[in-house]
Design a protein around this motif. Structure first.
Motif: not given
Length: 759
Positions: A299-300, A302, A304-305, A307, A310-311, A388
């Motif tokens: 995730d770090d 990736a 921004p679009s 990721k 599931d932030h 997620k």
């Protein structure tokens, strides 16, 4: 009885002709080829009966055969033509029977009449039902309720269980331990803290929509084989199934569907697991931390679009994520590899597949819960799913695979020692008595009290408690000192032949048998592993006219023990079980609305699971990331010895819990014995031992010596430093204090032991 032993690798799949032959053998052995085969047509189907074995879900649209190999064995076991009556005990003293094996005791057949221990003859003798109730009631009246235990095994129906817990509480105790105390209590403690519910969130239909399935510590091929159907369907859709288990279990490798003629004729097999990681015993925390760490790294990295975490879900629904993520980042890979027994590459490979999924299910069994870290293991799996957003999403969720056929349902209707889980105020309102307000004894507490001479009366609603619990030697000593032991049972087992000073066997109808009250057939109900309630109707004529139903036995004890209470209509409930269901609905109106009207719903009707709706009944009002500070699996044990192993206790393919159907563990290639120990060949060589050699195992503990001898070494594919052997034969090696923190589930999947050659 001497048996020939054969150890030979089995190459067949789960299911297939091996399963078909095993079912045919079981039906023939029990003298029920026709009666049993007819019953199997109705097993787990609308209008039929719920399997007396495992608690796996009953589908809305059942297969032609909605039973599995072990379910068929359980049916044959209950419908056996063999019976045990007074003439059997006239030939055998209880001292003699103590030397019999678990298999030989139960294989004698069904108990047919109420029995009382006679100390002068050292045997059981017939007693009239009413006399038995009167004597049991008189003893209970003279016993302090706090020194009495009412155990439930997980087999009894919702109706019986509700009546049983009411009997205990009206009597004056909350000591209602059950079999979940020995298996999934870790789930019942972990999940409420994490997501606000004590059970899984997955329904059967979610398997049709999942795009990834994780499997942790559950042997589906032996313990819940009907689950192989949705797994096979998922595998054929291309759904990745990633398994973490110390031993290679055939049901998670490949499967031939016995209901598919083409597969049976051609020998076609479906590969089940796409990745199979043999972590070491107690390696769950290291593995799950590693996967979470790898997912965070992906995730770090990736955009921004793109990721992979599931932030949005975490921001809206979760608490504690940042602290958890920081803890994951801080873990060193070498530490995680050492604790898990897996390589970094393996953990990253699993995380990489998870990163691309949109709906994942986490399935687990006692391989996760029966550890000192059992509660933390479950919460770490939940953390992985929360990352997620895999709770409250179609095709996703957490799926603990429960054991006995109504163990989850018993807890739903009040079988619990914990005051906070019991509807005490509602019971007071409905029945006009003041229930006890202090916690009762869980299984481990009850064992300590029995060993310490603090329990006088023990009533058991099914099961084989003495064989199921740890610390066998001390438990048997304490068991003999009980003032009263009462067993509601269908077959003879060790908890009967080792007994209290006054002992009664009360034989009950089996669930498959027709239960007539005043000439009217009754139905009962159960709850499955996916929180659905089902009706169950007996099919076969009872094996003896002298049997009573479980509700009738509970009512008989209650009437002989308790002061008359016009608000509790024991006779009315016994005459019509629908009235018990009305009482259950009145006690739990939000769980059982329209109970009697809905009980025949095809596929069952669901229990409300708030987490499925993303409603979090937790202290924070959100789903919580909860994680341990340490990865140490056995902090209660002495420092590891150089030659110590982690013992994993196992079930064979020929048993269900403490019930032993035979001596053929087909998938592991063992036939004719249960006294084996599976070892890695490198460990065998390192200790200068040999395949086939006989050894003793001794627990690494500093209080007193625990040793069991007579195990034959079997060279097996198991991680180095780990050994495996059967339950319950290894229970004497489990210290009573070696249990999961928070749940007190015996830590039977990671017992430090040493081996000693004895030949």
């Amino acid at each position: 009885m001497a048996r020939d032993t054969h150890i030979e690798s089995y190459d067949g799949p789960a299911g297939g002709w091996g399963s078909a032959k095993s079912v045919a053998h079981a039906l023939a052995h029990h003298g029920a080829p026709v009666r049993g085969a007819a019953a199997l047509w109705k097993q787990n189907k609308p209008g039929g009966f719920a399997c007396v074995s495992c608690a796996w879900s009953k589908p809305r649209n059942p297969h032609v055969f909605e039973f599995c190999e072990n379910g068929a064995k359980a049916t044959a076991w209950e419908l056996t033509s063999k019976t045990v009556g007074a003439e059997f005990f006239a030939r055998h003293t209880l001292t003699e029977l103590e030397g019999w094996t678990d298999f030989d005791l139960e294989d004698q057949g069904r108990l047919t009449e109420p029995l009382k221990f006679n100390s002068a003859t050292d045997t059981y003798e017939p007693i009239a039902w009413e006399t038995a109730f009167e004597e049991i009631g008189a003893t209970l009246k003279g016993t302090e309720p706090k020194r009495s235990v009412f155990y439930a095994s997980g087999r009894a129906s919702l109706e019986t269980s509700y009546m049983y817990q009411l009997l205990a509480r009206a009597y004056g105790t909350n000591s209602l331990p059950d079999s979940s105390n020995m298996c999934h209590e870790s789930t019942s403690v972990a999940l409420p803290e994490s997501i606000g519910v004590p059970v899984g969130t997955v329904f059967l239909e979610d398997f049709d929509r999942a795009d990834l399935i994780f499997f942790f510590g559950q042997n589906v091929g032996s313990n819940a084989p009907r689950m192989l159907h949705p797994l096979q369907e998922a595998a054929k859709r291309g759904v990745p199934i990633i398994t973490f288990n110390p031993l290679k279990e055939r049901g998670l490798e490949r499967f031939t569907n016995p209901q598919a003629p083409t597969e049976m004729l051609t020998g076609a097999e479906t590969r089940i697991s796409t990745q199979y990681h043999q972590l070491k015993a107690g390696g769950d925390l290291g593995t799950l931390f590693g996967m979470c760490k790898a997912l965070i790294a992906l995730d770090d990295a990736a955009a921004p679009s793109a990721k992979v975490i599931d932030h949005g879900f975490i921001a809206e629904h979760c608490h504690g994520y940042e602290a958890f993520a920081q803890a994951c980042r801080a873990r060193d890979w070498s530490e995680l590899e050492r604790h898990s027994g897996l390589t970094r590459d393996a953990m990253e490979a699993a995380a990489a597949v998870y990163a691309t999924s949109t709906a994942a299910i986490g399935v687990y069994g006692m391989g996760m819960t029966q550890h000192r870290t059992g509660v933390e293991n479950v919460q770490m799996l939940m953390n992985l799913l929360l990352m997620k957003g895999n709770i409250g999403r179609p095709g996703a969720g957490i799926c603990p695979v429960r054991g006995h056929s109504n163990v989850q349902g018993q807890r739903t209707v009040g079988i619990t020692e914990k005051v906070k889980l019991a509807p005490l105020d509602k019971l007071k309102e409905l029945y006009g008595f003041e229930p006890p307000r202090e916690d009762g004894m869980a299984t481990v507490d009850a064992c300590k009290a029995i060993i310490g001479g603090e329990v006088e009366a023990f009533l058991s609603l099914g099961g084989n408690f003495l064989r199921a619990v740890p610390e066998t030697g001390l438990m048997e000593q304490g068991w003999r000192k009980l003032k009263l032991s009462v067993q509601i049972a269908t077959k003879l087992n060790r908890s009967h032949v080792v007994h209290g000073r006054a002992a009664y066997l009360l034989p009950c109808l089996g669930r498959i048998e027709i239960d007539r009250q005043a000439g009217v057939p009754q139905m009962v109900s159960v709850e499955d592993s996916t929180s659905h309630f089902h009706a169950s109707r007996g099919f076969a004529e009872p094996c003896a006219e002298t049997l009573m139903s479980e509700p009738a036995i509970v009512a008989g004890i209650a009437k002989a023990t308790l002061a008359e209470n016009p608000a509790i209509d024991w006779d009315g409930w016994t005459a019509d079980y629908a009235r018990v269901r009305d009482a259950i609905e009145a006690t739990y109106p939000k769980v059982f609305p329209g109970f009697n009207a809905r009980i025949d719903t095809a596929g069952g009707f669901p229990k409300p699971i708030t987490a499925r709706e993303r409603e979090w009944n937790t202290e924070t009002g959100k789903a919580n990331f909860i994680f341990p500070k340490s990865l140490d699996e056995d902090p209660d044990m002495p420092a590891p010895q150089p030659d110590a192993f982690r013992l994993i206790t196992l079930r064979s393919n020929d048993q269900f819990n403490t019930t032993i159907y035979g001596y053929d563990d087909r998938f592991r290639g063992v036939d004719g014995t249960r006294m084996i120990v599976f070892m890695n060949r490198n460990d065998i060589a390192r200790l200068s031992l040999k395949d086939g050699q006989t050894v003793a195992m001794r627990t690494v503990a500093d209080d007193f010596e625990r040793e069991v001898s007579g195990f034959r070494i079997v060279d097996y594919d198991i991680p180095e430093g780990c050994v495996g052997a059967y339950y319950p034969e290894c229970n004497p090696l489990i210290p009573l204090w070696h249990h999961a923190k928070g749940s007190k589930v015996p830590a039977a999947k990671s017992i430090p032991v040493t081996l000693r050659a004895i030949d």
